[in-house]
Design a protein around this motif. Sequence first.
Motif, PDB file in Angstrom:
ATOM      1  N   LEU A  32      -6.235   0.124  -3.963  1.00 54.02           N
ATOM      2  CA  LEU A  32      -4.910  -0.759  -4.633  1.00 54.02           C
ATOM      3  C   LEU A  32      -4.392  -0.814  -4.855  1.00 54.02           C
ATOM      4  O   LEU A  32      -4.222  -2.445  -4.028  1.00 54.02           O
ATOM      5  N   TYR A  33      -3.981  -1.151  -6.073  1.00 54.38           N
ATOM      6  CA  TYR A  33      -2.954  -3.159  -6.933  1.00 54.38           C
ATOM      7  C   TYR A  33      -2.404  -2.411  -7.466  1.00 54.38           C
ATOM      8  O   TYR A  33      -2.496  -1.687  -7.822  1.00 54.38           O
ATOM      9  N   GLY A  34      -1.127  -2.839  -7.711  1.00 49.91           N
ATOM     10  CA  GLY A  34      -0.326  -3.137  -8.781  1.00 49.91           C
ATOM     11  C   GLY A  34       0.779  -4.339  -8.107  1.00 49.91           C
ATOM     12  O   GLY A  34       1.565  -4.195  -7.362  1.00 49.91           O
ATOM     13  N   GLU A  43       1.423  -0.998   0.034  1.00 56.58           N
ATOM     14  CA  GLU A  43       0.241  -0.264  -0.443  1.00 56.58           C
ATOM     15  C   GLU A  43       1.062   1.733  -0.023  1.00 56.58           C
ATOM     16  O   GLU A  43       0.693   2.295  -0.342  1.00 56.58           O
ATOM     17  N   ALA A  66       0.813   0.921 -10.923  1.00 53.11           N
ATOM     18  CA  ALA A  66      -0.322   1.495  -9.643  1.00 53.11           C
ATOM     19  C   ALA A  66      -2.016   1.055  -9.980  1.00 53.11           C
ATOM     20  O   ALA A  66      -1.934   1.794 -10.998  1.00 53.11           O
ATOM     21  N   LEU A  95       2.604   2.008  -3.525  1.00 55.57           N
ATOM     22  CA  LEU A  95       1.553   2.053  -4.621  1.00 55.57           C
ATOM     23  C   LEU A  95       1.054   3.827  -3.905  1.00 55.57           C
ATOM     24  O   LEU A  95       0.734   4.205  -4.542  1.00 55.57           O
TER      25      LEU A  95
END
Length: 152
Positions: free
Chosen positions: A143-145, A12, A85, A15
Amino acid sequence: MTKSVPPRRLSEDALSDLLARQRFGTLASVRRSGHPHLTTMLYGWDAPARTLRFSSTDDRAKVAHLRANPHASLHVQGEDVWSFAVAEGEAEVSAPTTVPGDAVGRELLAMFPPDLRPADENAFFAQLVAERRVVVRLRVTRLYGTALDIEG
């Protein structure tokens, strides 16, 4: 045989840092047909509030899409083509700024870093009104990536 390196999931914090470092991303809104509408956008990231802010004009397709269906995502490229992201959430669109220096105009001004603020704020506010500018606020719920660590 070369060893395959799997993508590394970004934390987190990583990101959020990526969102803070970049200024442009690809905003995806949802058309009435269900297909995505993609557009490159300049944005500001407010990490404590988990909110992305964009400036747009009231007559843009993305604004109509977000008013009809607030689900949206922003894709931001990392330092290389293997890192990114994505911020997902629901967007809200302000009313257009109608009076120079009103709350919407001041929110738009606040999106600029201090060193890039216009010298003549009155002219800036008048231009925002003439363009019927709005603020799009994307409240980020996910949130992701990933990053792919490849040695050169």
